[in-house]
Design an enzyme around this catalytic site. Structure first.
Site, PDB file in Angstrom:
ATOM      1  N   HIS A   1       0.852  -1.088   0.051  1.00 48.56           N
ATOM      2  CA  HIS A   1       0.079  -0.109   0.156  1.00 48.56           C
ATOM      3  C   HIS A   1       0.883   1.332   0.168  1.00 48.56           C
ATOM      4  O   HIS A   1       1.993   1.311   0.696  1.00 48.56           O
ATOM      5  CB  HIS A   1      -0.729   0.061   1.071  1.00 48.56           C
ATOM      6  CG  HIS A   1      -0.161   0.119   2.434  1.00 48.56           C
ATOM      7  ND1 HIS A   1       0.015   1.239   3.149  1.00 48.56           N
ATOM      8  CD2 HIS A   1       0.168  -0.642   3.381  1.00 48.56           C
ATOM      9  CE1 HIS A   1       0.501   1.103   4.254  1.00 48.56           C
ATOM     10  NE2 HIS A   1       0.689  -0.145   4.658  1.00 48.56           N
TER      11      HIS A   1
ATOM     12  N   ASP B   1       6.454   1.740   6.535  1.00 47.32           N
ATOM     13  CA  ASP B   1       5.201   1.413   6.371  1.00 47.32           C
ATOM     14  C   ASP B   1       4.385   2.460   5.463  1.00 47.32           C
ATOM     15  O   ASP B   1       3.695   3.416   5.890  1.00 47.32           O
ATOM     16  CB  ASP B   1       4.362   1.670   7.835  1.00 47.32           C
ATOM     17  CG  ASP B   1       3.092   0.998   7.744  1.00 47.32           C
ATOM     18  OD1 ASP B   1       2.415   0.390   7.079  1.00 47.32           O
ATOM     19  OD2 ASP B   1       2.378   1.459   8.721  1.00 47.32           O
TER      20      ASP B   1
ATOM     21  N   GLU C   1      -4.884   1.587   2.734  1.00 43.51           N
ATOM     22  CA  GLU C   1      -4.851   0.474   3.879  1.00 43.51           C
ATOM     23  C   GLU C   1      -5.019   0.782   5.344  1.00 43.51           C
ATOM     24  O   GLU C   1      -5.392   0.003   6.226  1.00 43.51           O
ATOM     25  CB  GLU C   1      -3.561  -0.489   3.381  1.00 43.51           C
ATOM     26  CG  GLU C   1      -3.096  -1.652   4.270  1.00 43.51           C
ATOM     27  CD  GLU C   1      -2.722  -1.520   5.574  1.00 43.51           C
ATOM     28  OE1 GLU C   1      -2.636  -2.398   6.342  1.00 43.51           O
ATOM     29  OE2 GLU C   1      -2.176  -0.219   5.943  1.00 43.51           O
TER      30      GLU C   1
ATOM     31  N   GLU D   1       4.823  -5.647   3.716  1.00 45.13           N
ATOM     32  CA  GLU D   1       4.033  -4.579   5.011  1.00 45.13           C
ATOM     33  C   GLU D   1       5.344  -4.149   5.788  1.00 45.13           C
ATOM     34  O   GLU D   1       6.397  -4.547   5.666  1.00 45.13           O
ATOM     35  CB  GLU D   1       3.262  -5.364   5.562  1.00 45.13           C
ATOM     36  CG  GLU D   1       2.465  -4.672   6.557  1.00 45.13           C
ATOM     37  CD  GLU D   1       1.630  -3.155   6.242  1.00 45.13           C
ATOM     38  OE1 GLU D   1       2.323  -2.141   6.147  1.00 45.13           O
ATOM     39  OE2 GLU D   1       0.594  -3.336   5.693  1.00 45.13           O
TER      40      GLU D   1
ATOM     41  N   HIS E   1       4.162   4.538  12.841  1.00 50.66           N
ATOM     42  CA  HIS E   1       2.955   5.713  12.863  1.00 50.66           C
ATOM     43  C   HIS E   1       3.636   6.743  13.664  1.00 50.66           C
ATOM     44  O   HIS E   1       2.570   7.561  13.801  1.00 50.66           O
ATOM     45  CB  HIS E   1       1.944   4.872  13.244  1.00 50.66           C
ATOM     46  CG  HIS E   1       1.208   3.940  12.543  1.00 50.66           C
ATOM     47  ND1 HIS E   1       0.147   3.502  12.924  1.00 50.66           N
ATOM     48  CD2 HIS E   1       1.663   3.480  11.308  1.00 50.66           C
ATOM     49  CE1 HIS E   1      -0.545   2.541  12.119  1.00 50.66           C
ATOM     50  NE2 HIS E   1       0.529   2.630  10.918  1.00 50.66           N
TER      51      HIS E   1
END
EC number: 3.4.-.-
Length: 1011
Positions: free
Chosen positions: A159, A171, A205, A231, A304
């Protein structure tokens, strides 16, 4: 020359320490490091891969945050589309490829993991690379549902969106550029795959696997039978085989350059221990495809956050994913057999007809070798060990008993000159102590004590400093291993010192076999009932323990028969008694065996042998009896037996003892019969028990630690990681348990100092640092009707208050902290954000939303950001007992809107976006009890949502619907202007803290509506 493998303290200490260090140190280095770009990697570089190009692409797509709900997401998508076209043109592959620029797909369904009815309009990018065995032309236009297309294709997916608070280098930027490199490799002349490959770059995603759901409308979906999902759940480091559907697809990964991973991770997802998900969940669970999840997994603290950038990853990490992906795809696409073709075992015709998979067991060894075998084979192996192991050991113990050498579990026997009785019927026989049970219960006692130490340490850390494992996991490991080692050694060494036992090793092996057998029973049940393969550790362990225990039992064959030992012991006792009872009896009574084998004959002094001989000759003045005293009483039992030996027999015995081999003496006070026992076999037992178990247990322990040590800030259990390390420390040291009583004090005392130092450190050290920052979760809410705005930070209250204390706009405010509604075991701390209101339209160029300099936004501004219009309502009370309303929703500078309906009103029974596809049942039916939240995603930035909603109406209740429409804004690239509250928290947070998103929207603006 001393035997280097003798069962003596120096040798045991040396070899056990060397072996453990030689294995554990490389395991830690491998876990922390990333393999370099291998020299043989040039094979891939020469044939199509370009690491430099991939690194430059990664830098381009991670310059800014590119959440799906941001303008930058469109920029990244355009760049990727351009790069695809450039790669295909450079390889002159237009005839062998088809590019799909999806701007039409939409899906209305039950979103994965949230149970929220969702409408999403997709904008994926994907490339079909024709395989040698594929049909020619655009065959997908003629594809029919359920029809087998060729021999099935392979999907490689990543993604390209990031979360709103991260640059997305790991990510999933590295996965994205790897997909570009797969397109480059397989379109290069000479590299055409045997079966076709679909290279998918899916969008959205992060908000809930939306892009994968939209791909379900692709005409290529029936063609795909296997997949490789790329991923990232960390920031760089090694990529690991996260999970796999079956043994066959895993075999495609087995010969990659630097394999890394274990089936333990896959089982964690299968058992629901891992709550997050990847696109793998959609490919396998919804579409029925078979494949693998290849992902980066550590450090999770940077996941994140704005530290997920190219600075915190490396070319080596990227190369590892590229090389592993290339090898895996080559193997998957080259399989032209029937492994991935055929009817499904579940008979579900809505899923890919990709044959019958078999469950597998896999793990790597030192990141260089990959072990793979079938679960059914391991199940048969487990049953064999469970049945054959105990029977074999019982049989061997029976043979030992029949040989008369069963000293174990026998404490004494009565001996006579011609027989030995174990039942004690011969009351005239002398009782011979065997000490057969001595040391049997030491192992469980030591295990309980050492286990209590590490469990107590885990509970202490959980209470005093629960997050220390977040940044100092190796300190925790060192403390647990040192504590367990010292506690176990103290009990075993102390017991062996006070009551030495030659059967110590045998008894510990028996206990290990019993405990391993019980563990293997549970592992076997999981293998059979739940198809859980993680018990492979116990299968190997019990097999090794069985062999080591078998060696320990065989050692008993080297002992003298109990009857022979009893006779010898009785004779020596009689001789000793007679020597003490008869005057000058050493001249006429044979010496004991010990005396006979010594360099000094009985009655002969090494200093003056002639003088001693003269003194020993009796004369007329020699008293007939010695003076009364201890040992001078005549042994009447000896006289009753009438045992006599001639002088010639005595001399013959002495000569034999002197000329023959010396009898081995027992070790430091162990049972007298144990002298002849073979003990050098301990090194074989240790090699059977130790190395492989240390490798397996160490790798799994480090993998699990890296996966869970930083999950506490997400609301996961704070105690579980400590208990896990405590248990794994015990498992790692179990191979040492049969031999630890021979370890010298130096190693345990050193480890005691290590345990003390690491415990003190773990109790007092601050748990977070810039390299392992505490993660807080940000969300700002705005009431668009009133202009009121608040900031909500989710996390652990103790640290949230420290962070908020440095935020300027929160100074002087009373901070309210309540249990979080979305994150278990965390709190939401809230403060007023009137000083830092959001301005989502800043810089958009929309004049109607311009604000005069220095003027804060208010209800007039916010009211224009979101509008809900009731177009019409239709009553169907008479026929269906329901009402339907059509709503038109407009939102500014956002792609996503939610409708949240009041709990006091009726729930929504169904909904449909006008012009969209109908409900997709593959993801589940609409909730039977209705829904109170609907989520709508659009492809562009301007179109209105037109939605038909239906709710149930009772006979006399015609009450309408009430709720709030919520617009979500996620673009933080210009946060200093559009989201100043977010920017403020990021800027003023301590160096040991970082900020992540709490929800898909960093800012949520809500407005009441009524139907």
């Amino acid at each position: 020359m001393s035997n280097p493998f003798a069962f003596r303290s120096a040798q045991v200490t040396f070899w056990t320490t060397v072996v453990y260090l030689a294995l554990l140190v490389p395991l830690v280095v491998i876990n922390e490091g990333v393999p370099p770009v291998q020299p043989d990697g040039s094979l891939f570089l020469d044939r199509g891969l370009n690491l430099t190009e991939a690194w430059l692409d990664l830098g381009h797509i991670t310059e800014r945050f590119h959440h799906q709900n941001s303008r930058e997401n469109d920029v990244v998508r355009d760049y990727l589309r351009l790069r695809i076209e450039q790669i295909i043109a450079a390889n002159d592959a237009e005839a062998r490829t088809t590019v799909f620029n999806d701007l039409t797909s939409n899906v209305t369904y039950l979103a994965w993991g949230s149970a929220v009815p969702t409408h999403y309009q997709g904008n994926n990018l994907y490339v079909y690379i024709r395989g040698k065995d594929d049909d020619q032309g655009e065959w997908w236009h003629n594809a029919r549902a359920g029809k087998l297309i060729g021999k099935g294709g392979v999907l490689v997916n990543a993604h390209f969106d990031s979360v709103s608070t991260a640059y997305g280098a790991t990510d999933d930027g590295m996965g994205t550029v790897t997909v570009l490199q797969m397109i480059r490799y397989f379109t290069k002349p000479g590299n055409q795959p045997q079966r076709g490959i679909v290279a998918l770059l899916n969008n959205a995603e992060e908000p809930g696997l939306l892009g994968a759901a939209a791909f379900g409308k692709s005409p290529l979906l029936p063609f795909i039978h296997t997949f490789l999902n790329l991923e990232g759940a960390g920031a760089g480091s090694r990529c690991v085989l996260f999970r796999s559907t079956d043994r066959e697809v895993t075999s495609a990964f087995s010969n990659v350059q630097s394999p890394f991973g274990s089936v333990v991770g896959s089982d964690g997802f299968k058992m629901g221990l891992v709550r997050s998900g990847t696109d793998y969940s959609v490919w396998h669970d919804i579409y029925g495809q078979r494949g693998l999840d290849l992902a980066f997994y550590r450090p999770r603290a940077l996941y994140h956050t704005n530290q997920d950038d190219t600075k915190h990853t490396s070319r080596e990490s990227l190369w590892q994913m590229m090389a592993a992906s290339t090898t895996t795809l080559i193997n998957l696409s080259a399989d032209t057999g029937s492994d991935y073709i055929g009817d499904r075992p579940d008979g579900d015709r809505s899923k890919a007809p990709n044959g019958s998979p078999s469950d597998g067991v896999w793990f790597d060894l030192f990141g260089s070798t990959f072990v793979l075998f079938g679960l059914r084979g391991m199940f048969a192996w487990s049953l064999t060990v469970l049945i054959v192991g105990p029977l074999t050991l019982f049989g061997m113990m029976y043979l030992v008993h029949k040989q008369g050498k069963g000293y174990a579990f026998h404490t004494k026997l009565r001996a006579t000159s011609d027989s030995s009785s174990e039942d004690g019927d011969d009351e005239d026989g002398e009782v011979i102590r065997l000490g057969g049970w001595k040391g049997f219960f030491r192992f469980p006692f030591a295990l309980i004590v050492a286990g209590a130490l590490v469990t107590g340490a885990a509970l202490l850390l959980r209470k005093m400093n629960p997050f220390i494992i977040y940044s100092s996991e190796y300190a925790v490991w060192a403390m647990m291993i040192s504590l367990f080692y010292f506690g176990f050694w103290l009990i075993m060494r102390g017991s062996s010192y006070t009551r030495p036992s030659a059967l110590h090793r045998l008894y510990v092996h028996i206990w290990l076999f019993i405990l391993g057998w019980v563990a293997l029973v549970f592992a076997t049940v999981l293998e059979d009932r739940m198809r859980i393969a993680s018990g492979y550790i116990f299968v190997f362990w019990e097999s090794q323990v069985f062999l080591a225990t078998l060696v320990a039992v065989c050692e008993l064959f080297s002992l003298p028969r109990k009857i022979d030992f009893a006779r010898g012991a009785a004779e020596e006792a009689e001789v000793r008694d007679h020597l003490e009872a008869v005057p000058h009896s050493d001249a006429v009574i044979a010496p004991s065996l010990e005396e006979a084998t010594s360099p000094q004959r009985a009655g002969q002094s090494s200093n003056s042998p002639q003088e001693d001989d003269e003194d020993d000759v009796p004369d007329e003045e020699t008293p007939l009896f010695r003076k009364a005293g201890r040992g001078n009483k005549l042994d009447t039992s000896f006289l009753r037996r009438g045992y006599r030996r001639s002088v010639s027999a005595i001399m013959d015995s002495n000569n034999e003892a002197e000329d023959g081999p010396k009898r081995k003496q027992p070790f430091e006070g162990e049972q007298a019969w144990s002298g002849p026992m073979v003990t050098s076999t301990w090194i074989l037992q240790f090699l059977l028990l130790g190395p492989f178990m240390v490798i397996l247990g160490g790798q799994v322990g480090l993998l699990l630690t890296s996966a869970v040590n930083q999950t506490g800030v997400d609301g996961s259990s704070l105690l579980a990681p400590y208990l896990m390390i405590a248990a794994l420390s015990a498992i790692l040291l179990m191979p040492l348990s049969p031999f630890i009583h021979r370890v010298t004090k130096h190693v345990p005392l050193f480890l005691l100092a290590v345990a003390f130092a690491t415990l003190i450190y773990s109790l007092v050290a601050f748990p977070f640092s810039p390299r392992a920052p505490y993660k807080t979760f940000f969300r700002q809410t705005v009431d668009l009707d009133t202009g009121d705005t608040q900031v909500h930070l989710a996390g652990v209250e103790q640290y949230l208050r420290k962070i908020i204390a440095d935020v300027p706009s929160a100074l002087g405010q009373e901070i309210a902290c309540d249990a979080s509604s979305s994150r278990r075991d965390l709190v939401d701390c809230t403060y007023d954000a009137a000083q830092v209101p959001p301005i989502p339209t800043y810089g958009s160029g929309k004049k109607s939303f311009d604000l005069p300099p220095g003027v804060s936004p208010g209800p007039a501004y916010y009211g224009k950001l979101l509008t809900v219009t009731v177009v019409n309502t239709t009553a169907k009370i008479a026929t269906q007992g329901s009402k339907t309303a059509r709503l038109k929703i407009d939102a500014v500078d956002t792609r996503v809107v939610e409708l949240r309906f009041s709990k006091e009103g009726p729930p929504i029974r169904s909904f449909r976006v006008v012009g969209a596809d109908s409900w997709d049942d593959r993801f589940g039916a609409f909730p039977d009890d209705g829904a109170r939240v609907l989520r709508l995603w659009r492809r562009d930035w301007e179109s209105s949502f037109v939605v038909d909603i239906t709710w149930k109406v009772d006979g006399g209740n015609t009450r309408g619907l009430e709720g709030r429409a919520v617009a979500l804004w996620s673009d933080a690239n210009d946060a200093v202007n559009t989201m100043p509250a977010f920017r403020e928290v990021v800027r003023y947070a301590p160096a040991w803290a970082t900020v992540s998103k709490a929800a898909p929207g960093l800012v949520e603006g809500s407005k009441a509506f009524k139907v």
